[in-house]
Scaffold this active site. Structure first.
Site, PDB file in Angstrom:
ATOM      1  CB  SER A  22     -10.586  48.929  81.862  1.00  0.00           C
ATOM      2  OG  SER A  22     -10.501  47.731  82.596  1.00  0.00           O
ATOM      3  CE1 TYR A  33     -16.022  47.334  80.827  1.00  0.00           C
ATOM      4  CE2 TYR A  33     -13.835  46.389  81.125  1.00  0.00           C
ATOM      5  CZ  TYR A  33     -14.790  47.341  81.459  1.00  0.00           C
ATOM      6  OH  TYR A  33     -14.507  48.301  82.408  1.00  0.00           O
TER       7      TYR A  33
HETATM    8  N1  LIG Z   1     -15.415  49.936  88.439  1.00  0.00           N
HETATM    9  C1  LIG Z   1     -14.356  49.328  87.962  1.00  0.00           C
HETATM   10  O1  LIG Z   1     -13.822  48.376  88.567  1.00  0.00           O
HETATM   11  C2  LIG Z   1     -13.742  49.826  86.687  1.00  0.00           C
HETATM   12  C3  LIG Z   1     -12.445  49.402  86.381  1.00  0.00           C
HETATM   13  C4  LIG Z   1     -11.847  49.860  85.227  1.00  0.00           C
HETATM   14  C5  LIG Z   1     -12.520  50.720  84.382  1.00  0.00           C
HETATM   15  N2  LIG Z   1     -13.795  51.095  84.682  1.00  0.00           N
HETATM   16  C6  LIG Z   1     -14.449  52.000  83.741  1.00  0.00           C
HETATM   17  O2  LIG Z   1     -14.732  53.207  84.390  1.00  0.00           O
HETATM   18  C7  LIG Z   1     -15.887  53.816  83.826  1.00  0.00           C
HETATM   19  C8  LIG Z   1     -16.845  54.176  84.934  1.00  0.00           C
HETATM   20  O3  LIG Z   1     -17.182  52.985  85.641  1.00  0.00           O
HETATM   21  P1  LIG Z   1     -17.868  53.024  87.077  1.00  0.00           P
HETATM   22  O4  LIG Z   1     -17.180  52.043  87.927  1.00  0.00           O
HETATM   23  O5  LIG Z   1     -17.997  54.406  87.527  1.00  0.00           O
HETATM   24  O6  LIG Z   1     -19.310  52.428  86.673  1.00  0.00           O
HETATM   25  P2  LIG Z   1     -20.790  52.886  87.060  1.00  0.00           P
HETATM   26  O7  LIG Z   1     -21.707  51.882  86.464  1.00  0.00           O
HETATM   27  O8  LIG Z   1     -20.891  53.145  88.510  1.00  0.00           O
HETATM   28  O9  LIG Z   1     -20.929  54.302  86.316  1.00  0.00           O
HETATM   29  C9  LIG Z   1     -21.012  54.379  84.915  1.00  0.00           C
HETATM   30  C10 LIG Z   1     -21.939  55.531  84.541  1.00  0.00           C
HETATM   31  O10 LIG Z   1     -22.027  55.569  83.111  1.00  0.00           O
HETATM   32  C11 LIG Z   1     -23.389  55.816  82.769  1.00  0.00           C
HETATM   33  N3  LIG Z   1     -23.695  55.300  81.430  1.00  0.00           N
HETATM   34  C12 LIG Z   1     -23.753  53.998  81.049  1.00  0.00           C
HETATM   35  N4  LIG Z   1     -24.131  53.913  79.766  1.00  0.00           N
HETATM   36  C13 LIG Z   1     -24.300  55.195  79.317  1.00  0.00           C
HETATM   37  C14 LIG Z   1     -24.683  55.751  78.064  1.00  0.00           C
HETATM   38  N5  LIG Z   1     -24.985  54.969  77.014  1.00  0.00           N
HETATM   39  N6  LIG Z   1     -24.727  57.091  77.953  1.00  0.00           N
HETATM   40  C15 LIG Z   1     -24.441  57.893  79.006  1.00  0.00           C
HETATM   41  N7  LIG Z   1     -24.093  57.406  80.227  1.00  0.00           N
HETATM   42  C16 LIG Z   1     -24.026  56.077  80.375  1.00  0.00           C
HETATM   43  C17 LIG Z   1     -24.189  55.083  83.844  1.00  0.00           C
HETATM   44  O11 LIG Z   1     -25.521  55.541  83.942  1.00  0.00           O
HETATM   45  C18 LIG Z   1     -23.359  55.320  85.083  1.00  0.00           C
HETATM   46  O12 LIG Z   1     -23.792  56.456  85.792  1.00  0.00           O
HETATM   47  C19 LIG Z   1     -16.446  52.826  82.827  1.00  0.00           C
HETATM   48  O13 LIG Z   1     -16.068  53.201  81.518  1.00  0.00           O
HETATM   49  C20 LIG Z   1     -15.787  51.526  83.237  1.00  0.00           C
HETATM   50  O14 LIG Z   1     -15.677  50.630  82.154  1.00  0.00           O
HETATM   51  C21 LIG Z   1     -14.414  50.690  85.823  1.00  0.00           C
END
Ligand SMILES: NC(=O)c1ccc[n+]([C@@H]2O[C@H](COP(=O)([O-])OP(=O)(O)OC[C@H]3O[C@@H](n4cnc5c(N)ncnc54)[C@H](O)[C@@H]3O)[C@@H](O)[C@H]2O)c1
Length: 275
Positions: free
Chosen positions: A156, A169
């Site tokens: 991120s 985080y």
């Molecule tokens: N959305 C944003 O703005 C953003 C920005 C930067 C980084 N990220 C990172 O990108 C990644 C994906 O985020 P996203 O936006 O798709 O979020 P999201 O919540 O839509 O998807 C995350 C997925 O991870 C799964 N998950 C959570 N905990 C878990 C566990 N213990 N074991 C297995 N699966 C698990 C969830 O069930 C979900 O399907 C994350 O690591 C997040 O920190 C997101």
């Protein structure tokens, strides 16, 4: 010719959001995919995580490109689950060319560093940092044997700069960038590359059913209907990042188009971290 024909890519957090977009993009480029997600809620996380039906929906989208898709439920907090995920992938496909670690949580967050509880701190580190390490730990032996592999850790901009009331985080994502660099050095002799992607604020879309940005907004006190506008204000490109933007970068890092890329932390943030 598509760039990932005959490749097998294992993706965590594949039920929705960035993980789903990465899975579908890899399938569209010709890869077979192993899709892992917790597929249910976690008691201490105050919002719904990806469901099993969402995970199957990802698989269906991947199959629409002719890919084989293996659906695996598992929790990245469990070494046993991570081991089983990799073993079942190897049993099915005989190899794992790439791992994309996208499983992650945004909350519990929203407290100052001195106000959060130890269990909140530990949970965030366990999922967002140790989870990626567990998956690398399990998949590395097969990649070492093959003298080939690419790992992409979805970090991120919080792995590059800090945000208020988000200490766990931020620490986990900075740790993930550090883990990516360290693993890149350890695994380079075996021709395995490890990189981190650092997305900015990624739009929650109906297509990917993501909901991370809403949760981040709540934790930062930017709740309400116009949270997207609040994030857009800080983006030099004046738009949110799409899950597909992150997936495009992940496909490139997995492909042979990036053979000298390792140990990097690549922002996909519309210029946010350049400020
Ligand atoms: N959305 C944003 O703005 C953003 C920005 C930067 C980084 N990220 C990172 O990108 C990644 C994906 O985020 P996203 O936006 O798709 O979020 P999201 O919540 O839509 O998807 C995350 C997925 O991870 C799964 N998950 C959570 N905990 C878990 C566990 N213990 N074991 C297995 N699966 C698990 C969830 O069930 C979900 O399907 C994350 O690591 C997040 O920190 C997101």
């Amino acid at each position: 010719m598509s760039s990932l024909v005959d490749r097998t890519v294992l993706i965590t957090g594949a039920a929705r959001g960035i993980g789903r977009a990465c899975a579908v993009a890899c399938a569209a480029e010709g890869a077979d995919v192993a899709l892992m997600d917790i597929g249910g809620d976690c008691e201490a996380v105050p919002y719904q995580l990806g469901s099993i039906s969402q995970l199957h929906a990802t698989a269906d989208q991947c199959r629409s490109f002719g890919a084989s898709a293996l659906v695996l439920t598992g929790d990245v907090r469990s070494s046993r689950d991570c081991c089983a995920t990799v073993q079942r992938t190897l049993e099915r496909y005989g190899k794992c060319d790439a791992l994309i670690n996208s499983a992650g949580i945004a909350a519990p967050s929203g407290s100052a560093v001195h106000e959060m509880t130890e269990s909140q701190w530990s949970l965030m580190l366990d999922v967002n940092l140790s989870g990626a390490w567990r998956m690398i730990h399990e998949v590395a032996p097969a990649m070492i044997h093959a003298r080939h592999g690419s790992v992409v850790n979805v970090a991120s901009t919080a792995g590059l700069v800090a945000y208020r009331n988000f200490a766990a985080y931020v620490a986990a994502k900075h740790g993930l960038v550090g883990l990516s660099k360290a693993a890149a050095l350890d695994l380079a002799p075996f021709r395995i590359r490890v990189n981190a992607l650092c997305p900015g604020s990624v739009r929650d879309t109906e297509a990917t059913e993501g909901r991370m940005l809403r949760e981040i907004a709540k934790s930062l006190g930017l709740g309400g209907e116009d949270h997207e506008a609040a994030f857009i204000q800080s983006q030099p490109m004046n738009s949110l990042i799409e899950p597909q933007d992150v997936a495009d970068a992940a496909v490139w890092l997995v492909s042979d188009g990036s053979t000298q890329m390792t140990g990097t932390a690549l922002p996909v943030d519309g210029g946010f971290s350049a400020k």
